[in-house]
Design a protein around this motif. Structure first.
Motif, PDB file in Angstrom:
ATOM      1  N   ILE A   7       0.883  -1.352  -0.031  1.00 23.16           N
ATOM      2  CA  ILE A   7       0.038  -0.086  -0.151  1.00 23.16           C
ATOM      3  C   ILE A   7       0.970   1.260  -0.003  1.00 23.16           C
ATOM      4  O   ILE A   7       1.737   1.403   0.769  1.00 23.16           O
ATOM      5  CB  ILE A   7      -1.017  -0.127   1.283  1.00 23.16           C
ATOM      6  CG1 ILE A   7      -1.705  -1.163   1.300  1.00 23.16           C
ATOM      7  CG2 ILE A   7      -1.603   1.359   1.303  1.00 23.16           C
ATOM      8  CD1 ILE A   7      -2.844  -1.176   0.050  1.00 23.16           C
ATOM      9  N   PHE A  13      -5.130   5.864  -1.038  1.00 24.30           N
ATOM     10  CA  PHE A  13      -3.966   5.150  -1.292  1.00 24.30           C
ATOM     11  C   PHE A  13      -3.842   4.523  -2.662  1.00 24.30           C
ATOM     12  O   PHE A  13      -4.926   4.386  -3.524  1.00 24.30           O
ATOM     13  CB  PHE A  13      -3.905   3.694  -0.323  1.00 24.30           C
ATOM     14  CG  PHE A  13      -5.032   2.925  -0.303  1.00 24.30           C
ATOM     15  CD1 PHE A  13      -4.865   1.740  -1.074  1.00 24.30           C
ATOM     16  CD2 PHE A  13      -6.097   3.149   0.382  1.00 24.30           C
ATOM     17  CE1 PHE A  13      -5.829   0.824  -1.507  1.00 24.30           C
ATOM     18  CE2 PHE A  13      -7.454   2.150   0.091  1.00 24.30           C
ATOM     19  CZ  PHE A  13      -7.026   0.980  -0.376  1.00 24.30           C
ATOM     20  N   ILE A  14      -2.822   3.915  -2.962  1.00 19.85           N
ATOM     21  CA  ILE A  14      -2.532   3.230  -4.359  1.00 19.85           C
ATOM     22  C   ILE A  14      -1.987   1.924  -3.952  1.00 19.85           C
ATOM     23  O   ILE A  14      -1.315   1.544  -3.135  1.00 19.85           O
ATOM     24  CB  ILE A  14      -1.394   3.867  -5.262  1.00 19.85           C
ATOM     25  CG1 ILE A  14      -2.195   5.225  -5.630  1.00 19.85           C
ATOM     26  CG2 ILE A  14      -1.145   3.113  -6.355  1.00 19.85           C
ATOM     27  CD1 ILE A  14      -0.917   5.982  -6.463  1.00 19.85           C
ATOM     28  N   LEU A  15      -2.828   0.751  -4.896  1.00 22.51           N
ATOM     29  CA  LEU A  15      -2.153  -0.698  -4.441  1.00 22.51           C
ATOM     30  C   LEU A  15      -1.023  -0.785  -5.479  1.00 22.51           C
ATOM     31  O   LEU A  15      -1.051  -0.407  -6.540  1.00 22.51           O
ATOM     32  CB  LEU A  15      -3.544  -1.436  -5.118  1.00 22.51           C
ATOM     33  CG  LEU A  15      -3.220  -3.190  -4.898  1.00 22.51           C
ATOM     34  CD1 LEU A  15      -2.826  -3.591  -3.499  1.00 22.51           C
ATOM     35  CD2 LEU A  15      -4.037  -3.655  -5.680  1.00 22.51           C
ATOM     36  N   ALA A  35      -8.395  -2.879  -7.380  1.00 22.84           N
ATOM     37  CA  ALA A  35      -8.095  -1.632  -6.766  1.00 22.84           C
ATOM     38  C   ALA A  35      -9.530  -1.013  -6.715  1.00 22.84           C
ATOM     39  O   ALA A  35      -9.656  -0.396  -5.554  1.00 22.84           O
ATOM     40  CB  ALA A  35      -7.235  -0.870  -7.543  1.00 22.84           C
ATOM     41  N   ALA A  73      -9.003   1.694  -3.736  1.00 23.79           N
ATOM     42  CA  ALA A  73      -7.860   2.440  -4.033  1.00 23.79           C
ATOM     43  C   ALA A  73      -7.954   3.266  -5.237  1.00 23.79           C
ATOM     44  O   ALA A  73      -8.809   3.045  -5.692  1.00 23.79           O
ATOM     45  CB  ALA A  73      -6.571   1.291  -4.492  1.00 23.79           C
TER      46      ALA A  73
END
Length: 110
Positions: A6, A20-22, A48, A53
């Motif tokens: 993450i 957040f970004i996966l 995502a 995400a």
């Protein structure tokens, strides 16, 4: 084997939870046959979206995110207690070492 991580993003004023970004690294590239009749669906983007995400990064390379570093929890920094058994009864020696640790928790750090 692929790793899931993450990457937290800065919060905006209207965010009810941190964005957040996966990040999926060490992932084997996927080959997808595209046909005129079949719509293309990206598995990782679908995942995502399901987990909330903002996006996904998929790469065969290794990506190290400093905030996800857990090496500080691996040995080295933990105090160790050494129990010497110079002809002593093992049970009594272990009990004495446990009691010593309870009485003086910082003893292992010294």
């Amino acid at each position: 084997m692929a790793r899931l991580q993450i990457l937290e993003l800065p919060e905006g004023s209207g965010d009810d939870r941190p964005p957040f970004i996966l990040v999926v690294d060490q992932c084997i590239p996927q080959r997808i046959a595209l046909g005129a009749d079949a719509p293309y669906r990206d598995y990782w983007h679908d995942l995502a979206d399901k987990i909330g995400a903002r996006g996904v990064i998929v790469t065969p390379e290794t990506v190290d995110i400093p905030a996800n570093d857990t090496t500080a929890y691996l040995g080295g920094s933990r105090p160790e207690f050494v129990v010497k058994l110079d002809g002593q009864d093992i049970d009594n020696a272990i009990d004495a070492a446990v009691q010593k640790a309870k009485d003086d928790p910082q003893a292992g750090a010294r």
